[in-house]
Design a protein around this motif. Structure first.
Motif, mmCIF file in Angstrom:
data_model
loop_
_atom_site.group_PDB
_atom_site.id
_atom_site.type_symbol
_atom_site.label_atom_id
_atom_site.label_comp_id
_atom_site.label_asym_id
_atom_site.label_seq_id
_atom_site.Cartn_x
_atom_site.Cartn_y
_atom_site.Cartn_z
ATOM 1 N N PHE A 96 50.892 39.121 37.714
ATOM 2 C CA PHE A 96 50.946 40.471 38.475
ATOM 3 C C PHE A 96 49.767 40.985 38.857
ATOM 4 C CE2 PHE A 96 54.356 41.277 34.741
ATOM 5 C CZ PHE A 96 55.326 40.382 35.600
ATOM 6 N N GLY A 97 48.750 40.746 38.148
ATOM 7 C CA GLY A 97 47.336 41.244 38.564
ATOM 8 C C GLY A 97 45.967 40.762 38.045
ATOM 9 N N THR A 98 44.933 41.285 38.366
ATOM 10 C CA THR A 98 43.572 41.233 37.656
ATOM 11 C C THR A 98 42.678 42.333 37.829
ATOM 12 O OG1 THR A 98 42.740 40.169 39.591
ATOM 13 C CG2 THR A 98 43.455 38.616 38.393
ATOM 14 N N VAL A 99 41.911 42.427 37.091
ATOM 15 C CA VAL A 99 41.028 43.643 37.046
ATOM 16 C C VAL A 99 39.543 42.909 36.817
ATOM 17 C CG1 VAL A 99 40.017 45.824 36.010
ATOM 18 C CG2 VAL A 99 42.458 45.247 36.045
ATOM 19 N N GLY A 100 38.873 43.094 37.815
ATOM 20 C CA GLY A 100 37.319 42.552 37.848
ATOM 21 C C GLY A 100 36.590 42.861 36.455
ATOM 22 N N PRO A 101 35.406 42.287 36.738
ATOM 23 C CA PRO A 101 34.427 42.646 35.290
ATOM 24 C C PRO A 101 33.894 44.380 35.456
ATOM 25 C CG PRO A 101 33.903 40.410 36.159
ATOM 26 C CD PRO A 101 35.118 41.112 37.280
ATOM 27 N N LEU A 262 39.599 37.881 54.173
ATOM 28 C CA LEU A 262 40.088 38.730 53.006
ATOM 29 C C LEU A 262 39.615 38.122 51.695
ATOM 30 C CD1 LEU A 262 41.504 41.332 52.633
ATOM 31 C CD2 LEU A 262 43.714 40.039 52.722
ATOM 32 N N ASP A 263 39.918 36.629 51.639
ATOM 33 C CA ASP A 263 39.541 36.165 50.099
ATOM 34 C C ASP A 263 38.077 36.368 49.843
ATOM 35 O OD1 ASP A 263 38.367 33.564 48.742
ATOM 36 O OD2 ASP A 263 40.729 33.410 48.308
ATOM 37 N N GLN A 264 37.302 36.139 50.834
ATOM 38 C CA GLN A 264 35.811 36.337 50.531
ATOM 39 C C GLN A 264 35.410 37.806 49.886
ATOM 40 O OE1 GLN A 264 33.682 33.715 50.010
ATOM 41 N NE2 GLN A 264 35.742 32.841 49.832
ATOM 42 N N ALA A 265 36.079 38.592 50.791
ATOM 43 C CA ALA A 265 35.993 40.139 50.605
ATOM 44 C C ALA A 265 36.312 40.685 49.199
ATOM 45 C CB ALA A 265 36.651 40.998 51.586
ATOM 46 N N TRP A 266 37.576 39.819 48.927
ATOM 47 C CA TRP A 266 37.984 40.231 47.597
ATOM 48 C C TRP A 266 37.038 39.739 46.414
ATOM 49 C CZ3 TRP A 266 39.121 36.759 43.664
ATOM 50 C CH2 TRP A 266 39.854 37.256 42.570
ATOM 51 N N SER A 267 36.525 38.467 46.632
ATOM 52 C CA SER A 267 35.787 37.881 45.671
ATOM 53 C C SER A 267 34.450 38.572 45.387
ATOM 54 C CB SER A 267 35.364 36.314 46.062
ATOM 55 O OG SER A 267 34.505 35.810 45.102
ATOM 56 N N LEU A 268 33.896 38.969 46.540
ATOM 57 C CA LEU A 268 32.706 39.744 46.734
ATOM 58 C C LEU A 268 32.718 41.000 45.954
ATOM 59 C CD1 LEU A 268 29.771 40.142 47.784
ATOM 60 C CD2 LEU A 268 30.481 40.971 49.707
ATOM 61 N N THR A 269 33.995 41.778 46.241
ATOM 62 C CA THR A 269 33.896 43.022 45.962
ATOM 63 C C THR A 269 34.265 43.046 44.167
ATOM 64 O OG1 THR A 269 35.033 43.953 47.783
ATOM 65 C CG2 THR A 269 35.391 45.335 46.078
ATOM 66 N N SER A 270 35.247 42.300 43.932
ATOM 67 C CA SER A 270 35.523 42.147 42.463
ATOM 68 C C SER A 270 34.282 41.730 41.457
ATOM 69 C CB SER A 270 36.866 40.937 42.203
ATOM 70 O OG SER A 270 36.425 39.778 42.653
ATOM 71 N N THR A 328 37.593 34.089 40.087
ATOM 72 C CA THR A 328 36.699 33.339 41.025
ATOM 73 C C THR A 328 36.318 31.834 40.673
ATOM 74 O OG1 THR A 328 34.861 33.962 39.599
ATOM 75 C CG2 THR A 328 35.644 35.617 41.319
ATOM 76 N N GLY A 329 35.841 30.980 41.761
ATOM 77 C CA GLY A 329 35.696 29.925 41.680
ATOM 78 C C GLY A 329 34.081 29.659 41.560
ATOM 79 N N ALA A 330 33.608 28.465 41.535
ATOM 80 C CA ALA A 330 32.290 27.875 40.972
ATOM 81 C C ALA A 330 31.318 28.481 41.945
ATOM 82 C CB ALA A 330 32.066 26.487 40.772
ATOM 83 N N HIS A 331 31.509 28.552 43.136
ATOM 84 C CA HIS A 331 30.637 29.082 44.076
ATOM 85 C C HIS A 331 30.403 30.392 44.329
ATOM 86 C CE1 HIS A 331 33.922 29.148 46.678
ATOM 87 N NE2 HIS A 331 33.347 29.644 47.788
ATOM 88 N N ASP A 332 31.411 31.351 43.561
ATOM 89 C CA ASP A 332 31.671 32.621 43.654
ATOM 90 C C ASP A 332 31.237 33.106 42.447
ATOM 91 O OD1 ASP A 332 33.122 32.761 46.350
ATOM 92 O OD2 ASP A 332 34.896 32.078 45.162
ATOM 93 N N ALA A 333 30.284 34.382 42.533
ATOM 94 C CA ALA A 333 29.910 34.699 41.296
ATOM 95 C C ALA A 333 31.046 35.740 40.638
ATOM 96 C CB ALA A 333 28.802 36.084 41.571
#
Length: 439
Positions: A96-101, A262-270, A328-333
């Protein structure tokens, strides 16, 4: 929720040693209001309802028994879902969804799902918040599809904005052109925005994202490849932050496919803000020829065999498993924290061997790192924390950090992280630099 319900929820979280930030806590409270009372862990002897909060990943037979105990009236919440140990269970559930740290207060990613969207889709019909539908198409192109879209929206009394825009190509809109259009719509209107392609047919009122009250909502094609064909933006700072990140990436890399950007923008923002994301069901991204096309809310005019949607060969396989699990994956924070230190020095902390340790031990180490950085940043203006399951993941994280010219520090779950952890490391680095400069 009543005050008593809030109190009971807080008591349950404390008893389980679960730390949630404000945005994560609000999402959990919302789920309790929709599904019922929460419980911790365990396999129910019978069919269950309500909210189940998992602290450790079940595997094998335990995961199967847990899955069989769920009903459509049950939601599953994983408050430390960045741990890949939960991936197997997630693969059996509907995401359904995720909430970032949420920084030091809630330094984990929270995942929520169930066994189907039926309950939430039915409840969404009562949503009082209505999005503005926005769309665009190349100027000088055929406007027939846009007229059809506008006509279909009139049935649902939904406000819309559909316009032709100048494009480099006559038959398509490039990513940076779409992102610039969305930025203009963001500045022009005050309602939540739901972007759809001009060629879609809206079969039902698309109220699910606004009912969920999330920051952003989109569909993951094949569960890992983010699609920009249906994109919802709530009126929040986090949504604006992701939109601006997407626009900047698209302007910098105009030749790269929009879904990857869009994936990279999501990873960076979250990683930098508790981005509340909803992963839309296929009914919001149905294509002509789909088995479920007759039950579609938004039906795109592309066939299921289109080459414009996955698999993207440039998307690293190391990150696909993470995206399928909504993390997020290994190369993403996983998490980015900043300090008021005057230096521009940044440090990348790599937490290795997370698949070989208990989820609680990994979670405790993540919390200790965030707490130590908040207590004393050691002169580092920026911290990026990455989780790595395997040695290949460590290599990818190290390479990414080296390219950004970050200091790199590798740690293991259970390692002692004192409050002066970063201060000590910063002092050691300064001493080594001084010795190097001495004649």
């Amino acid at each position: 929720m009543t005050d008593e319900t809030h109190t009971n929820l807080d008591r349950l979280l404390r008893s389980g040693g679960i730390r949630l930030g404000g945005v994560q806590r609000r999402r959990l409270a919302w789920l309790v209001s929709q599904y019922g009372a929460p419980t911790l862990d365990g396999v129910s002897e019978g069919r269950r309802n309500g909210v189940v909060i998992l602290r450790e990943p079940p595997s094998g037979a335990a995961a199967e028994l847990f899955y069989r105990s769920l009903t459509p009236g049950c939601a599953v919440v994983i408050p430390i879902s960045e741990n890949p140990g939960f991936d197997f269970l997630k693969s059996k559930l509907t995401e359904f969804g995720t909430v970032g740290p949420c920084g030091v207060d809630g330094p984990h990613e929270m995942w929520w799902g169930g066994i189907g969207w039926s309950k939430l889709l039915a409840a969404a019909d009562s949503s009082t918040v209505r999005p503005r539908i926005v769309s665009c198409y190349p100027r000088g192109g055929d406007a027939t599809a846009a007229f059809a879209l506008r006509h279909s929206l009139e049935r649902f009394d939904l406000a819309c904005h559909i316009e032709p825009i100048d494009t480099q190509l006559s038959d398509r809109i490039l990513c940076f052109e779409k992102a610039e259009f969305m930025m203009r719509m963001w500045a022009k209107y005050r309602e939540p925005l739901l972007f759809v392609e001009a060629g879609v047919a809206v079969r039902e009122a698309p109220l699910l994202p606004s009912f969920l009250g999330c920051d952003v909502a989109l569909h993951k094609w094949n569960r890992w490849e983010m699609s920009a064909r249906t994109l919802y933006l709530g009126r929040t700072k986090a949504a604006e932050m992701m939109l601006r990140a997407w626009q900047q990436l698209a302007a910098s890399y105009p030749a790269i496919w929009e879904g990857y950007l869009l994936d990279q923008a999501w990873s960076l923002t979250s990683s930098q803000t508790p981005l509340d994301t909803a992963w839309l069901p296929r009914s919001y991204h149905a294509l002509k020829g789909d088995l479920g096309a007759m039950r579609a809310t938004i039906l795109h005019d592309q066939q299921t065999t289109t080459l414009e949607l996955g698999p993207d060969p440039s998307f690293a396989g190391i990150a696909r498993a993470a995206r399928r699990a909504g993390r997020t994956g290994a190369h993403d924070a996983l998490m980015v924290m900043t300090s008021k230190a005057g230096t521009g020095t940044a440090i990348a902390v790599i937490l290795r061997d997370v698949s070989a340790c208990d989820a609680s031990a990994v979670a405790a180490t993540v919390e200790a790192v965030a707490g130590a950085y908040a207590a004393n940043c050691g002169g580092y203006g920026r911290l990026e924390l990455s989780l790595c399951a395997w040695q290949d993941d460590v290599g990818a994280a190290r390479e990414a950090a080296a390219q950004a010219r970050y200091r790199i520090l590798e740690i293991a779950p259970g390692q002692c992280i004192a409050n002066d952890f970063f201060a000590t490391h910063g002092a050691d680095e300064a001493l080594m630099t001084t010795r190097h400069l001495l004649p």
